[in-house]
Design an enzyme around this catalytic site. Structure first.
Site, PDB file in Angstrom:
ATOM      1  N   SER A   1     -37.814 -26.487  14.927  1.00  9.52           N
ATOM      2  CA  SER A   1     -36.581 -27.121  14.529  1.00  9.52           C
ATOM      3  C   SER A   1     -35.553 -27.281  15.625  1.00  9.52           C
ATOM      4  CB  SER A   1     -35.956 -26.330  13.388  1.00  9.52           C
ATOM      5  OG  SER A   1     -35.722 -25.016  13.824  1.00  9.52           O
ATOM      6  N   SER A   2     -35.961 -27.245  16.895  1.00  9.68           N
ATOM      7  CA  SER A   2     -35.005 -27.569  17.942  1.00  9.68           C
ATOM      8  C   SER A   2     -34.527 -29.006  17.784  1.00  9.68           C
ATOM      9  CB  SER A   2     -35.644 -27.376  19.319  1.00  9.68           C
ATOM     10  OG  SER A   2     -36.827 -28.133  19.427  1.00  9.68           O
ATOM     11  N   CYS A   3     -35.220 -29.786  16.940  1.00 11.55           N
ATOM     12  CA  CYS A   3     -34.796 -31.158  16.655  1.00 11.55           C
ATOM     13  C   CYS A   3     -33.496 -31.189  15.865  1.00 11.55           C
ATOM     14  CB  CYS A   3     -35.880 -31.885  15.860  1.00 11.55           C
ATOM     15  SG  CYS A   3     -36.283 -31.083  14.291  1.00 11.55           S
ATOM     16  N   GLY A   4     -33.149 -30.067  15.195  1.00 16.78           N
ATOM     17  CA  GLY A   4     -31.904 -30.003  14.457  1.00 16.78           C
ATOM     18  C   GLY A   4     -31.928 -30.739  13.128  1.00 16.78           C
TER      19      GLY A   4
END
Length: 284
Positions: free
Chosen positions: A113-116
């Protein structure tokens, strides 16, 4: 396996002068992780510590929590058409009775989820799958002097062997509350370096990692905060910025989160009770 670095020809330009020379680069290859024979995930990594990487990844996925959960890990032969072993596919076998969560597409989204894109669903998923609570274990509460934290990046840098040859690797290091270096791992991916640390701890029967400090060489994404929480690590420090979701997760779980750890400066985003702030204020 001798595949951590590779040599490539480079054209070097310095002050207008052109020369050709070999350069040492960090290796990057895909690793497919299978769980009990079924494909689960593929990550781009620096070869080495592959079994630890796979084990650590499964800790963050909520599949493994202790040494007894793991039966074995093997490289898969026959991963190519000609049947050769590329050492780029591993199969993790869990012990009998270990419950395997339903790793669906929705669940895989929050683990990367570093994509946010994940928001509250991500926080809820970690909270419901974490096996360990973030606490300080036995003894007095952990209290870290800011001067001790400030010294850790130099200790990490001094222990980075491959970075000195390539300049192209992230690192993750595990320290005691007294600043003793317990372990360090390097990889092209920040998350892989942390997985290698956590996986090694699981293999050694050291989870949860209470009373330790995890230091990462880049930023503190939600994914890295998640991995710290899933391993029971109470303090995560980064030399760069955290993400908003990482701060939210730290606040919800009791994780101490420190960012911009550079020289004598740092920002404490959550869990400030573990930092000796009064002493630092008195000195300032």
């Amino acid at each position: 396996m001798g595949r951590v670095t590779e040599r490539r020809k480079v054209i070097r330009i310095r002050d207008g002068a052109v020369s050709t020379r070999p350069d040492t680069l960090v290796a990057e290859e895909p690793l497919e992780i299978r769980l009990n024979g079924k494909p689960l995930a593929i990550t781009m990594r620096t070869p080495g510590d592959d079994f630890a990487l796979a084990a650590g990844f499964l800790v963050s996925e909520g599949v493994l929590a202790e040494q007894a959960d793991l039966q074995n890990i093997v490289y898969c032969a026959g991963a190519t058409v000609d049947g050769s072993n590329t050492y780029n596919v591993v199969d993790v076998r869990t012990a009998p009775g270990v419950a395997i969560p339903d790793i669906t597409l929705e669940r895989n989204v929050y683990t990367t989820s570093s994509c946010g894109l994940c928001g509250k669903a991500s926080l809820d998923a970690v909270r419901t799958t974490a096996r360990w609570t973030i606490d300080d274990g036995e003894g007095a509460p952990v209290r870290l002097d800011p001067d001790l934290l400030a010294a850790l990046p130099d200790r990490l840098r001094a222990a980075q062997r491959v970075f000195d040859r390539t300049g192209g690797l992230h690192a993750a290091a595990l320290f005691t509350e007294d600043g003793e270096l317990l372990d360090i791992r390097e990889d092209v991916g920040r998350h892989n370096a942390v997985d290698k640390l956590v996986g090694r701890a699981l293999q050694n029967g050291d989870l949860p990692l209470s009373r330790t400090v995890l230091l990462v060489s880049g930023r503190a994404s939600f994914e890295l905060a998640q991995k710290a929480v899933m391993a029971g690590i109470p303090v995560l420090a980064a030399v760069s910025a955290p993400s908003s979701l990482a701060v939210d997760l730290a606040a919800e779980t009791g994780l101490t989160l420190v960012g911009f750890l550079r020289g004598s400066s740092m920002n404490v985003y959550a869990g400030e009770d573990r930092i000796a702030l009064r002493a630092a204020a008195a000195q300032g």
